[in-house]
Design a protein around this motif. Structure first.
Motif, PDB file in Angstrom:
ATOM      1  N   THR A  88      -0.508 -13.614  -3.217  1.00  0.00           N
ATOM      2  CA  THR A  88      -2.358 -13.385  -3.915  1.00  0.00           C
ATOM      3  C   THR A  88      -2.133 -11.857  -4.027  1.00  0.00           C
ATOM      4  N   TYR A  89      -3.169 -11.683  -4.732  1.00  0.00           N
ATOM      5  CA  TYR A  89      -3.446  -9.962  -4.589  1.00  0.00           C
ATOM      6  C   TYR A  89      -3.899  -9.508  -3.737  1.00  0.00           C
ATOM      7  N   GLU A  90      -4.530  -9.956  -2.748  1.00  0.00           N
ATOM      8  CA  GLU A  90      -4.841 -10.247  -1.826  1.00  0.00           C
ATOM      9  C   GLU A  90      -3.745  -9.665  -0.323  1.00  0.00           C
ATOM     10  N   GLN A  91      -2.368 -10.748  -1.063  1.00  0.00           N
ATOM     11  CA  GLN A  91      -1.498 -10.681   0.353  1.00  0.00           C
ATOM     12  C   GLN A  91      -0.561  -9.290  -0.067  1.00  0.00           C
ATOM     13  N   LEU A  92      -0.835  -9.172  -1.710  1.00  0.00           N
ATOM     14  CA  LEU A  92       0.417  -8.197  -2.032  1.00  0.00           C
ATOM     15  C   LEU A  92      -0.317  -6.865  -1.897  1.00  0.00           C
ATOM     16  N   HIS A  93      -1.688  -6.893  -1.571  1.00  0.00           N
ATOM     17  CA  HIS A  93      -1.906  -5.233  -1.716  1.00  0.00           C
ATOM     18  C   HIS A  93      -1.805  -5.578   0.000  1.00  0.00           C
ATOM     19  N   ARG A  94      -2.048  -6.379   0.469  1.00  0.00           N
ATOM     20  CA  ARG A  94      -1.682  -6.062   2.330  1.00  0.00           C
ATOM     21  C   ARG A  94      -0.775  -5.801   2.330  1.00  0.00           C
ATOM     22  N   GLU A  95       0.925  -6.490   2.004  1.00  0.00           N
ATOM     23  CA  GLU A  95       2.142  -6.068   1.824  1.00  0.00           C
ATOM     24  C   GLU A  95       1.953  -4.957   1.604  1.00  0.00           C
ATOM     25  N   VAL A  96       1.738  -4.321   0.282  1.00  0.00           N
ATOM     26  CA  VAL A  96       1.742  -2.936  -0.401  1.00  0.00           C
ATOM     27  C   VAL A  96       1.593  -1.085   1.139  1.00  0.00           C
ATOM     28  N   ASN A  97       0.016  -1.918   1.711  1.00  0.00           N
ATOM     29  CA  ASN A  97      -0.574  -1.157   2.669  1.00  0.00           C
ATOM     30  C   ASN A  97       0.468  -1.044   3.421  1.00  0.00           C
ATOM     31  N   GLU A  98       1.138  -2.406   3.929  1.00  0.00           N
ATOM     32  CA  GLU A  98       2.134  -1.969   4.916  1.00  0.00           C
ATOM     33  C   GLU A  98       2.919  -0.879   5.061  1.00  0.00           C
ATOM     34  N   PHE A  99       3.955  -1.426   3.932  1.00  0.00           N
ATOM     35  CA  PHE A  99       5.032  -0.813   3.564  1.00  0.00           C
ATOM     36  C   PHE A  99       4.875   0.998   3.563  1.00  0.00           C
ATOM     37  N   ALA A 100       3.349   1.055   2.559  1.00  0.00           N
ATOM     38  CA  ALA A 100       3.403   2.537   2.480  1.00  0.00           C
ATOM     39  C   ALA A 100       2.589   2.861   3.806  1.00  0.00           C
ATOM     40  N   ALA A 101       2.421   2.637   4.410  1.00  0.00           N
ATOM     41  CA  ALA A 101       2.123   3.080   6.029  1.00  0.00           C
ATOM     42  C   ALA A 101       3.548   3.466   6.471  1.00  0.00           C
ATOM     43  N   ALA A 102       4.815   2.444   6.467  1.00  0.00           N
ATOM     44  CA  ALA A 102       5.948   2.678   7.299  1.00  0.00           C
ATOM     45  C   ALA A 102       6.118   3.817   5.988  1.00  0.00           C
ATOM     46  N   LEU A 103       5.932   4.361   5.223  1.00  0.00           N
ATOM     47  CA  LEU A 103       7.288   4.761   4.594  1.00  0.00           C
ATOM     48  C   LEU A 103       6.542   6.311   5.088  1.00  0.00           C
ATOM     49  N   ARG A 104       5.244   5.986   5.313  1.00  0.00           N
ATOM     50  CA  ARG A 104       4.826   7.421   5.647  1.00  0.00           C
ATOM     51  C   ARG A 104       5.359   8.081   6.922  1.00  0.00           C
ATOM     52  N   ASP A 105       5.449   6.990   7.746  1.00  0.00           N
ATOM     53  CA  ASP A 105       5.727   6.936   9.416  1.00  0.00           C
ATOM     54  C   ASP A 105       7.716   7.588   9.156  1.00  0.00           C
ATOM     55  N   GLN A 106       7.640   6.919   8.368  1.00  0.00           N
ATOM     56  CA  GLN A 106       8.900   7.955   7.741  1.00  0.00           C
ATOM     57  C   GLN A 106       9.594   8.609   7.304  1.00  0.00           C
ATOM     58  N   GLY A 107       8.289   9.543   7.073  1.00  0.00           N
ATOM     59  CA  GLY A 107       8.213  11.309   6.928  1.00  0.00           C
ATOM     60  C   GLY A 107       8.152  11.188   5.518  1.00  0.00           C
ATOM     61  N   VAL A 108       8.042   9.958   4.411  1.00  0.00           N
ATOM     62  CA  VAL A 108       8.116   9.834   3.463  1.00  0.00           C
ATOM     63  C   VAL A 108       6.602  10.660   2.724  1.00  0.00           C
ATOM     64  N   GLU A 109       6.564  12.159   2.216  1.00  0.00           N
ATOM     65  CA  GLU A 109       5.237  12.954   1.879  1.00  0.00           C
ATOM     66  C   GLU A 109       4.888  12.266  -0.181  1.00  0.00           C
ATOM     67  N   GLU A 110       4.143  12.998  -0.397  1.00  0.00           N
ATOM     68  CA  GLU A 110       3.521  13.105  -1.658  1.00  0.00           C
ATOM     69  C   GLU A 110       5.382  13.951  -3.224  1.00  0.00           C
ATOM     70  N   ASP A 111       4.688  13.402  -3.963  1.00  0.00           N
ATOM     71  CA  ASP A 111       5.933  13.632  -4.663  1.00  0.00           C
ATOM     72  C   ASP A 111       7.924  14.020  -4.179  1.00  0.00           C
ATOM     73  N   ASP A 112       7.768  13.401  -3.326  1.00  0.00           N
ATOM     74  CA  ASP A 112       9.159  12.581  -2.674  1.00  0.00           C
ATOM     75  C   ASP A 112       9.930  11.694  -3.386  1.00  0.00           C
TER      76      ASP A 112
END
Ligand code: PRX
Length: 657
Positions: free
Chosen positions: A114-138
């Protein structure tokens, strides 16, 4: 169904009759006012605000188009937005529990986000990407088949302002490495494997193999698609997708505010040289354009179950599985598998089961459906469909007719959409409730798109005559440049030398076309050295350079020959070095080299050993003659050849099989 309508349809096709938009469709369509063409013309470029207004902006643009630095046009100047917020967050108030993605796996498993579930997982993975050191424009590379984690990763990147570069999963390890190196990308999201015809395929091995040739340290996130079928021992720089998401359970990541002109993604595509081009797409213009064309041409509405059967690894999937439909808050159906597994009615079973409202597919698929027979769609209730679309290659009138009749029951308009990786979205097609359909002809340029057919001097050609398709005004979805290569961008697309009279930027898509009296454009195919094999775009130079890399090959020329199912097929003419045997094993080695360099999609249909290639006196290979030979056609003019006998020798050899 009686024979009568069939006969009638046949007769109308013969007369090249036009088909009017079905009334039931027109009554409910998003865009019905013919005046839209004039509106764009009279009010250009401001009319494009209509597209931008489909999105939510953090702050509005000051200017619609800045053309002061052509061809580096800027759209919706100084506007600020985030693509992931537009595809997810803004739908949460009204559509949180509605399906955003309906995923169907090859083995028949299904997942609904659902939009809510997709929103949730996208947020979680976005946080994970940040943890991996991904920065804006990488730049983050994705090398994944049709699993839901692919659009999730794309939207997670968009959320944090990290452009993605999706590499089609069917491409080889070498192709992956080349694209990662070119983009200086040091994070890869991939998966352990996937299913094809029910059998698990190892994908990770290919990804790891490719990473062996990537410069610098790369971290890899691995999606577990195969479950118990395959266990993966992670190396130190490999991370499990589920664990990363789990570790960020419930995290929210504020969407990063991006400038309209900031890069949303990079997509590599084939051109005339051996090196793929990194097409750069913007955030504001691209997303507005994808949303607008989805609404106007595909007639997408929030309550639809819309299905584009392309692969997300190509531009069609980016614009019309992910960004366009989700920006409009609809349900996007996503199918992992092959259309004939477990049986040849798989597509129609999905349409029936999910009440699919629009189907957008490729002529190559339609030709296959046609060959399999109309009994397969006839087994299912397809009455939920109200629009059909095609993209990627010219569609021959017979295939068009089959699609219109056997899938659309003569009640659905068919939109034949011409566009390219570079254009970001559709450019030439009918608006389904407005324009009559003419099988085989894509239609007029969309409102606001200024296209023409010209000769080599840049002068418009007469109606009915073949010429070059050009686009002579910018549009919001256009590529902004080739990644880190403005010079090549100008060289490739700003063809001031071939069209000297024009003191104006002209986009040259490298397609031949003709135009009718009423402004309908029929696209004839590429005029450069790019092939279109089953709707996949392949550069002949890329294939040639793979072949000449094989020890024992002196020279190679690759051309496209007509192919009933694939549209075009790869024909390779090869000169061996002295002493090299033209054996079966050598033949197989050449094929393997192409598969290693590009992937099985580029596999030559035929490898023809020849002592010489037909060349002009200045040493240019006459590809046209090689195409004639591949097609078994009478040879064109050979008088300009340095070595006229050679073509007959090759022809003889080909005929002998
Ligand atoms: O030759 C045209 C053909 O596909 C090329 C673009 O390929 P690609 O960048 O991979 O994008 C494919 C999906 C948009 C074009 O230069 N092509 C695309 N659509 C059509 C088409 N040829 C004829 N009719 C079409 N509808």
């Amino acid at each position: 169904m009686s024979d009568q309508p069939e006969v009638e349809l046949e007769a109308r096709l013969k007369e090249q009759a036009e088909f009017e938009p079905p009334e039931s469709f027109v009554e409910q369509a998003n865009v019905t006012d013919e005046g839209i063409y004039d509106e764009f013309e009279e009010n250009w470029p401001d009319a494009w605000e209509r597209a931008a207004e489909l999105l939510d902006w953090e702050s509005e643009w000051d200017q619609v188009l800045d053309d002061s630095n052509e061809p580096f046009y800027e759209w919706f100047v100084d506007g600020k937005l985030n693509a992931s917020a537009n595809c997810l967050d803004r739908h949460l108030d009204d559509r949180a529990d509605e399906a955003a993605i309906e995923w169907i796996g090859e083995l028949g498993e299904t997942r609904t986000y659902t939009y809510e579930q997709l929103h949730r997982e996208v947020n979680e993975f976005a946080a994970a990407l940040r943890d991996q050191g991904v920065e804006e424009d990488d730049v983050v590379t994705m090398y994944m088949p049709m699993v839901p984690e692919l659009p999730i990763a794309m939207l997670a990147c968009a959320r944090i302002g990290a452009p993605h570069s999706v590499v089609f999963a069917g491409f080889s390890a070498d192709a992956l490495a080349e694209r990662m190196n070119s983009a200086s990308s040091d994070l890869l999201v991939t998966c352990d494997g996937y299913y094809r015809r029910g059998e698990p395929l190892d994908h990770l091995e290919k990804a790891r193999d490719g990473l062996g040739s990537v410069d610098g340290d790369v971290d890899t996130v691995i999606v577990d698609r195969l479950g118990d079928e395959r266990s993966v021992d992670h190396n130190a720089d490999e991370f499990d997708y589920d664990e990363l998401v789990e570790a960020n359970s419930g995290a929210t990541v504020e969407p990063v505010v991006r400038d309209a002109e900031d890069m949303l993604f990079l997509m590599y595509t084939s051109g005339t040289t051996g090196k793929p081009k990194g097409v750069k797409h913007s955030t504001g213009g691209y997303l507005s354009y994808a949303a607008w064309t989805s609404q106007a041409v595909l007639d997408v509405k929030p309550d639809d179950n819309y299905w584009c059967s392309a692969d997300i690894g190509w531009i069609t999937g980016h614009s019309y599985i992910v960004y366009g439909p989700l920006a409009l808050g609809t349900t996007s159906v996503m199918y992992e598998g092959t259309p004939d597994y477990p049986d040849k009615d798989r597509m129609w079973e999905i349409v029936d089961e999910y009440d699919v409202t629009q189907l957008y597919t490729a002529p190559t698929a339609i030709r296959a459906f046609m060959k399999w027979g109309s009994e397969y769609p006839a087994q299912h209730d397809l009455s939920s469909l109200r629009l059909l679309g095609t993209v990627g290659e010219p569609i021959n009138p017979r295939a068009w007719k089959w699609y219109y009749k056997h899938i659309g029951n003569e009640e659905c308009p068919v939109v034949d959409t011409w566009w390219q990786t570079e254009t970001g979205g559709m450019m030439v097609t009918t608006i389904p409730a407005i324009g009559n359909m003419k099988p085989g002809s894509a239609g007029p340029p969309l409102p606001g798109i200024s296209a023409d057919i010209v000769d080599t001097n840049g002068d418009p050609v007469e109606a009915g005559r073949a010429g070059y398709l050009i686009v002579n005004k910018p549009w919001p979805g256009m590529l902004r440049t080739l990644y880190k290569n403005d010079e090549r961008f100008i060289d490739e697309y700003w063809d001031e030398y071939s069209i000297p009279e024009r003191d104006q930027w002209v986009y040259f898509p490298e397609d031949g076309a003709k135009i009718d009296d009423d402004g309908y454009i029929t696209v004839l195919g590429r005029v450069d050295d790019v092939l279109n094999v089953s709707g996949h775009r392949l550069g002949t130079m890329e294939i040639e350079s793979a072949i000449v890399g094989v020890e024992g090959v002196a020279e190679a020329a690759v051309v496209g020959g007509d192919h009933e199912m694939k549209g075009e097929a790869v024909y390779a003419y090869v000169i061996t070095e002295d002493g090299q045997e033209e054996s079966e094993a050598f033949h197989d080695e050449i094929i393997a080299a192409v598969e290693d360099a590009i992937g099985p999609i580029a596999r030559p249909e035929s490898v023809i050993f020849t002592p010489e290639l037909p060349k002009t006196r200045s040493g240019k290979i006459m590809r046209r003659l090689l195409e004639d030979i591949a097609n078994g056609e009478e040879l064109g003019n050979t008088s300009t050849l340095r070595n006229p006998d050679v073509v007959h020798d090759i022809q003889k050899k080909v005929n002998q099989g």
